[in-house]
Scaffold this motif. Structure first.
Motif, PDB file in Angstrom:
ATOM      1  N   PHE A  94       0.830  -1.211   0.000  1.00 26.59           N
ATOM      2  CA  PHE A  94       0.000   0.000   0.000  1.00 26.59           C
ATOM      3  C   PHE A  94       0.860   1.254   0.000  1.00 26.59           C
ATOM      4  CE2 PHE A  94      -2.203   3.431   2.160  1.00 26.59           C
ATOM      5  CZ  PHE A  94      -3.443   3.439   1.551  1.00 26.59           C
ATOM      6  N   ASP A  95       1.836   1.306   0.903  1.00 27.87           N
ATOM      7  CA  ASP A  95       2.645   2.522   1.036  1.00 27.87           C
ATOM      8  C   ASP A  95       3.443   2.822  -0.223  1.00 27.87           C
ATOM      9  OD1 ASP A  95       1.636   2.716   3.557  1.00 27.87           O
ATOM     10  OD2 ASP A  95       3.477   2.141   4.607  1.00 27.87           O
ATOM     11  N   VAL A  96       4.053   1.790  -0.802  1.00 27.24           N
ATOM     12  CA  VAL A  96       4.823   1.999  -2.033  1.00 27.24           C
ATOM     13  C   VAL A  96       3.909   2.454  -3.164  1.00 27.24           C
ATOM     14  CG1 VAL A  96       6.203   0.851  -3.805  1.00 27.24           C
ATOM     15  CG2 VAL A  96       6.640   0.379  -1.395  1.00 27.24           C
ATOM     16  N   SER A  97       2.720   1.877  -3.246  1.00 27.52           N
ATOM     17  CA  SER A  97       1.805   2.185  -4.351  1.00 27.52           C
ATOM     18  C   SER A  97       1.224   3.587  -4.243  1.00 27.52           C
ATOM     19  CB  SER A  97       0.680   1.152  -4.386  1.00 27.52           C
ATOM     20  OG  SER A  97       1.194  -0.147  -4.547  1.00 27.52           O
ATOM     21  N   ILE A  98       0.804   3.996  -3.068  1.00 26.14           N
ATOM     22  CA  ILE A  98       0.148   5.290  -2.928  1.00 26.14           C
ATOM     23  C   ILE A  98       1.146   6.436  -2.879  1.00 26.14           C
ATOM     24  CG2 ILE A  98       0.062   5.531  -0.400  1.00 26.14           C
ATOM     25  CD1 ILE A  98      -2.885   6.350  -0.723  1.00 26.14           C
ATOM     26  N   ALA A  99       2.404   6.151  -2.553  1.00 25.06           N
ATOM     27  CA  ALA A  99       3.403   7.217  -2.419  1.00 25.06           C
ATOM     28  C   ALA A  99       3.626   7.945  -3.739  1.00 25.06           C
ATOM     29  CB  ALA A  99       4.721   6.634  -1.901  1.00 25.06           C
ATOM     30  N   GLY A 100       3.613   7.202  -4.865  1.00 27.35           N
ATOM     31  CA  GLY A 100       3.846   7.827  -6.163  1.00 27.35           C
ATOM     32  C   GLY A 100       2.770   8.821  -6.554  1.00 27.35           C
ATOM     33  N   PRO A 101       1.486   8.385  -6.657  1.00 26.58           N
ATOM     34  CA  PRO A 101       0.426   9.333  -6.997  1.00 26.58           C
ATOM     35  C   PRO A 101       0.299  10.491  -6.005  1.00 26.58           C
ATOM     36  CG  PRO A 101      -0.356   7.087  -7.220  1.00 26.58           C
ATOM     37  CD  PRO A 101       0.990   7.002  -6.570  1.00 26.58           C
ATOM     38  N   LEU A 102       0.491  10.203  -4.718  1.00 27.50           N
ATOM     39  CA  LEU A 102       0.373  11.260  -3.721  1.00 27.50           C
ATOM     40  C   LEU A 102       1.472  12.300  -3.888  1.00 27.50           C
ATOM     41  CD1 LEU A 102      -1.080  12.311  -1.213  1.00 27.50           C
ATOM     42  CD2 LEU A 102       0.416  10.875   0.186  1.00 27.50           C
ATOM     43  N   GLY A 107      -3.386   2.126  -8.444  1.00 35.51           N
ATOM     44  CA  GLY A 107      -4.708   1.940  -7.841  1.00 35.51           C
ATOM     45  C   GLY A 107      -5.055   0.479  -7.655  1.00 35.51           C
ATOM     46  N   GLY A 108      -4.618  -0.380  -8.588  1.00 34.00           N
ATOM     47  CA  GLY A 108      -4.846  -1.812  -8.432  1.00 34.00           C
ATOM     48  C   GLY A 108      -4.104  -2.368  -7.238  1.00 34.00           C
ATOM     49  N   HIS A 109      -2.855  -1.918  -7.036  1.00 33.47           N
ATOM     50  CA  HIS A 109      -2.101  -2.342  -5.850  1.00 33.47           C
ATOM     51  C   HIS A 109      -2.773  -1.838  -4.568  1.00 33.47           C
ATOM     52  CE1 HIS A 109       0.926  -3.937  -8.390  1.00 33.47           C
ATOM     53  NE2 HIS A 109       1.452  -2.780  -8.759  1.00 33.47           N
ATOM     54  N   ILE A 110      -3.312  -0.615  -4.627  1.00 32.71           N
ATOM     55  CA  ILE A 110      -3.937  -0.024  -3.431  1.00 32.71           C
ATOM     56  C   ILE A 110      -5.150  -0.834  -3.001  1.00 32.71           C
ATOM     57  CG2 ILE A 110      -5.220   1.983  -2.600  1.00 32.71           C
ATOM     58  CD1 ILE A 110      -3.285   3.723  -4.264  1.00 32.71           C
ATOM     59  N   VAL A 111      -6.063  -1.150  -3.934  1.00 32.44           N
ATOM     60  CA  VAL A 111      -7.252  -1.923  -3.553  1.00 32.44           C
ATOM     61  C   VAL A 111      -6.872  -3.361  -3.190  1.00 32.44           C
ATOM     62  CG1 VAL A 111      -8.832  -0.482  -4.890  1.00 32.44           C
ATOM     63  CG2 VAL A 111      -7.760  -2.460  -5.980  1.00 32.44           C
ATOM     64  N   HIS A 112      -5.806  -3.888  -3.794  1.00 27.94           N
ATOM     65  CA  HIS A 112      -5.305  -5.205  -3.397  1.00 27.94           C
ATOM     66  C   HIS A 112      -4.867  -5.181  -1.939  1.00 27.94           C
ATOM     67  CE1 HIS A 112      -1.994  -8.496  -4.086  1.00 27.94           C
ATOM     68  NE2 HIS A 112      -2.739  -8.746  -3.029  1.00 27.94           N
ATOM     69  N   ALA A 113      -4.104  -4.160  -1.570  1.00 29.01           N
ATOM     70  CA  ALA A 113      -3.638  -4.062  -0.184  1.00 29.01           C
ATOM     71  C   ALA A 113      -4.794  -3.850   0.787  1.00 29.01           C
ATOM     72  CB  ALA A 113      -2.626  -2.929  -0.063  1.00 29.01           C
ATOM     73  N   MET A 114      -5.836  -3.142   0.342  1.00 27.19           N
ATOM     74  CA  MET A 114      -6.962  -2.834   1.225  1.00 27.19           C
ATOM     75  C   MET A 114      -7.905  -4.021   1.398  1.00 27.19           C
ATOM     76  SD  MET A 114      -7.910   0.996  -0.140  1.00 27.19           S
ATOM     77  CE  MET A 114      -9.389   1.096   0.873  1.00 27.19           C
ATOM     78  N   PHE A 115      -8.236  -4.698   0.304  1.00 28.82           N
ATOM     79  CA  PHE A 115      -9.313  -5.691   0.326  1.00 28.82           C
ATOM     80  C   PHE A 115      -8.863  -7.111   0.028  1.00 28.82           C
ATOM     81  CE2 PHE A 115     -11.133  -1.622  -1.230  1.00 28.82           C
ATOM     82  CZ  PHE A 115     -11.925  -1.330  -0.128  1.00 28.82           C
ATOM     83  N   GLY A 116      -7.605  -7.309  -0.346  1.00 29.82           N
ATOM     84  CA  GLY A 116      -7.153  -8.632  -0.747  1.00 29.82           C
ATOM     85  C   GLY A 116      -7.246  -8.803  -2.253  1.00 29.82           C
ATOM     86  N   GLY A 144      -6.635   5.085   1.418  1.00 32.71           N
ATOM     87  CA  GLY A 144      -7.001   4.417   0.177  1.00 32.71           C
ATOM     88  C   GLY A 144      -8.334   4.885  -0.358  1.00 32.71           C
ATOM     89  N   LEU A 145      -9.313   5.051   0.533  1.00 28.77           N
ATOM     90  CA  LEU A 145     -10.620   5.549   0.107  1.00 28.77           C
ATOM     91  C   LEU A 145     -10.510   6.984  -0.412  1.00 28.77           C
ATOM     92  CD1 LEU A 145     -12.918   4.130   2.940  1.00 28.77           C
ATOM     93  CD2 LEU A 145     -12.678   3.291   0.595  1.00 28.77           C
ATOM     94  N   MET A 146      -9.679   7.801   0.219  1.00 31.87           N
ATOM     95  CA  MET A 146      -9.493   9.182  -0.243  1.00 31.87           C
ATOM     96  C   MET A 146      -8.821   9.222  -1.614  1.00 31.87           C
ATOM     97  SD  MET A 146     -10.881  11.297   1.819  1.00 31.87           S
ATOM     98  CE  MET A 146     -12.166  10.029   1.910  1.00 31.87           C
ATOM     99  N   SER A 147      -7.943   8.247  -1.892  1.00 23.70           N
ATOM    100  CA  SER A 147      -7.328   8.199  -3.220  1.00 23.70           C
ATOM    101  C   SER A 147      -8.373   7.894  -4.291  1.00 23.70           C
ATOM    102  CB  SER A 147      -6.208   7.157  -3.240  1.00 23.70           C
ATOM    103  OG  SER A 147      -6.728   5.841  -3.155  1.00 23.70           O
ATOM    104  N   MET A 148      -9.360   7.066  -3.962  1.00 20.08           N
ATOM    105  CA  MET A 148     -10.429   6.791  -4.916  1.00 20.08           C
ATOM    106  C   MET A 148     -11.327   8.010  -5.098  1.00 20.08           C
ATOM    107  SD  MET A 148      -9.834   3.747  -5.997  1.00 20.08           S
ATOM    108  CE  MET A 148      -8.076   4.127  -5.775  1.00 20.08           C
ATOM    109  N   VAL A 149     -11.542   8.778  -4.030  1.00 21.33           N
ATOM    110  CA  VAL A 149     -12.293  10.033  -4.150  1.00 21.33           C
ATOM    111  C   VAL A 149     -11.548  11.006  -5.061  1.00 21.33           C
ATOM    112  CG1 VAL A 149     -13.118  12.060  -2.869  1.00 21.33           C
ATOM    113  CG2 VAL A 149     -13.440   9.767  -1.922  1.00 21.33           C
TER     114      VAL A 149
END
Length: 495
Positions: free
Chosen positions: A309-317, A405-414, A471-476
């Motif tokens: 999650f952290d590696v995936s969201i760090a780039g877009p953020l 985003g695919g990695h983010i939802v994977h980390a969040m929900f499996g 993760g939810l805020m990234s989808m928003v």
């Protein structure tokens, strides 16, 4: 321009499929590529024959897209490779052959990555109070250990991983996954990287910075030439006045800053978790945007879903944080022009800010009362770079497969739930592209991206509430960039 656009699209999608889809199916990649590109081919042919003023019938595009999507699904699944964690495995080689039959064949001995003595050692690595081992299955490149989890998933993984490393050293990578029945299981995969690790590190230290620097300089040059055109100059004018070359730097530096920050976000976070990764590599091209972006490559497995999650969201953020001030400054220095009858999302000379909720809000913030209902924006080169930064952020946040985003939802929900979310996102964007032609390209790109990604070593332990919220805020944020400005909000902003 249309020819070059679809040529680039075709090359990118084929390379992407060759890199990812080819490993998941035996169906020829060129055939899958041809099926998915058929709607684009038909649309291009129609435009070349009838011109841009006469759009192809929606019924034609919809029917062809649906047929091609179904055909792609059939072709892909007809040659699909079975994953190692499939629970309903084939029963071949389980029945003993009839030696009296003339057609009988000698049964091959089962593949055993470890011998019987080592299997006994392996069983001792699973304390009954932590993970009660019930069954060990062998695959050519994996050992699958199924049982009953008796404690917290994170504690169980760490203890069993330590036990296996104590008995077998770095011979295996220990993977913890969730089965289709909801029961987690362990997979031991031979660690092919262990023997090569020192040599790889030595070669990377020599070649990686030099290659990254060369690509960085080449991309700076290519994006500067494109920025020169965006600023209203011709490349041929440089011959008489070389100082005009620097007129393309605002666009080039703005776009490359956004892309570099995005990739450095991934790189630095990976280094924080001790994940080996390459430096960012830029992809220069002498046309279109001047670059196809940048990327880094992970050279070691991701340890757990928290790191994923952290590696995936760090780039877009990180890229988004840099994009916002650049975009606001660029919009403040842009010009207001009359809104043409027909506008396009990728028309920087007369951009309708209502194509995006976030773009409209930032445009109103930067331009104030100058922006009215009948206004469009002639973007400053820095604003063009910032607008592309929004597009890059949104595309990467799409919750599909190997995208961020695919990695983010994977980390969040499996992984299983992430596959469902990715399929819904694909279909939703395809439907949206029927209402807004600008999203057709995005929908086609997503069709080429596999829905599954590589699991983390510990792919069972869930995230904390803070990361779930992020993760939810990234989808928003994705929705704010992608969705058009609703009319009630446009009336409120008076645009």
């Amino acid at each position: 321009m249309t020819f070059w656009f679809f040529l680039v699209l075709g090359l990118l999608t084929y390379l992407l499929m060759q890199h990812s889809v080819a490993r998941a199916t035996r169906t020829p990649v060129w055939l899958l590529w041809l099926v998915l590109m058929t709607p684009a081919f038909i649309s291009t042919a129609w435009t070349l024959i009838y011109g841009v003023k006469q759009a192809p019938p929606s019924a034609l595009i919809i029917s062809v897209s649906v047929i091609c999507l179904l055909l792609y699904w059939v072709l892909f699944n007809s040659g699909r490779q079975l994953p190692i964690n499939r629970e309903n495995q084939s029963q071949e080689n389980q029945e003993q052959p009839n030696n009296n039959s003339p057609n009988s064949t000698i049964e091959k001995p089962p593949v055993r990555p470890i011998d019987l003595a080592e299997e006994a050692q392996l069983r001792t690595c699973f304390p009954w109070s932590v993970y009660f081992i019930q069954k060990i299955e062998y695959r050519p490149q994996a050992i699958i250990c199924q049982g009953q989890l008796r404690t917290m998933a994170s504690a169980a993984y760490e203890q069993i991983k330590a036990n296996i490393e104590k008995e077998f050293g770095d011979r295996f990578l220990v993977i913890f996954q969730e089965g289709m029945n909801g029961k987690p299981f362990f997979v031991l995969v031979p660690n092919s990287q262990a023997a090569k690790q020192n040599n790889q590190r030595a070669s990377e230290n020599i070649t990686q910075p030099g290659l990254a620097l060369v690509l960085l300089i080449a991309t700076l040059v290519s994006t500067t030439f494109v920025g020169l055109k965006i600023a209203g100059f011709q490349v041929t004018q440089i011959e008489s006045d070389f100082t005009l070359f620097f007129q393309g730097l605002p666009y080039a530096l703005g776009l490359m800053t956004i892309l570099a920050t995005h990739e450095l976000g991934h790189y630095l976070t990976a280094r924080f978790y001790k994940i080996r990764a390459t430096l960012p590599y830029f992809i220069p091209v002498p046309f279109f945007l001047g670059t196809f972006g940048a990327f880094i490559t992970m050279r070691s497995p991701i340890p757990h879903r928290k790191a994923l999650f952290d590696v995936s969201i760090a780039g877009p953020l990180a890229g988004f944080i840099v994009t916002i001030p650049l975009l606001i400054w660029g919009l403040a220095n842009s010009e207001i022009v009359a809104l043409p009858e027909k506008t396009g999302m990728l028309n920087p000379n007369a951009l309708n800010p209502k194509y995006s909720i976030l773009l409209a809000l930032l445009s109103k913030l930067a331009l104030g009362s100058e922006l009215t209902v009948k206004s469009a924006i002639d973007l400053h080169p820095v604003a063009v770079a910032g607008f592309l930064g929004l597009i890059v952020t949104a595309l990467n946040l799409m919750p599909v497969g190997q995208l961020d985003g695919g990695h983010i939802v994977h980390a969040m929900f499996g992984q299983r739930t992430a596959v469902i979310i990715g399929q819904v996102a694909r279909l939703s964007l395809l439907i949206l592209s029927l209402l807004r032609e600008e999203f057709l390209l995005w929908a086609i790109i997503l069709l080429f991206i596999p829905l599954t990604d590589e699991p983390a070593l510990n792919d069972v332990t869930e995230l904390d509430n803070k990361r779930d919220f992020m993760g939810l805020m990234s989808m928003v944020l994705l929705l704010l960039i992608v969705l058009p400005l609703p009319q009630f909000l446009a009336n409120l902003l008076q645009i």
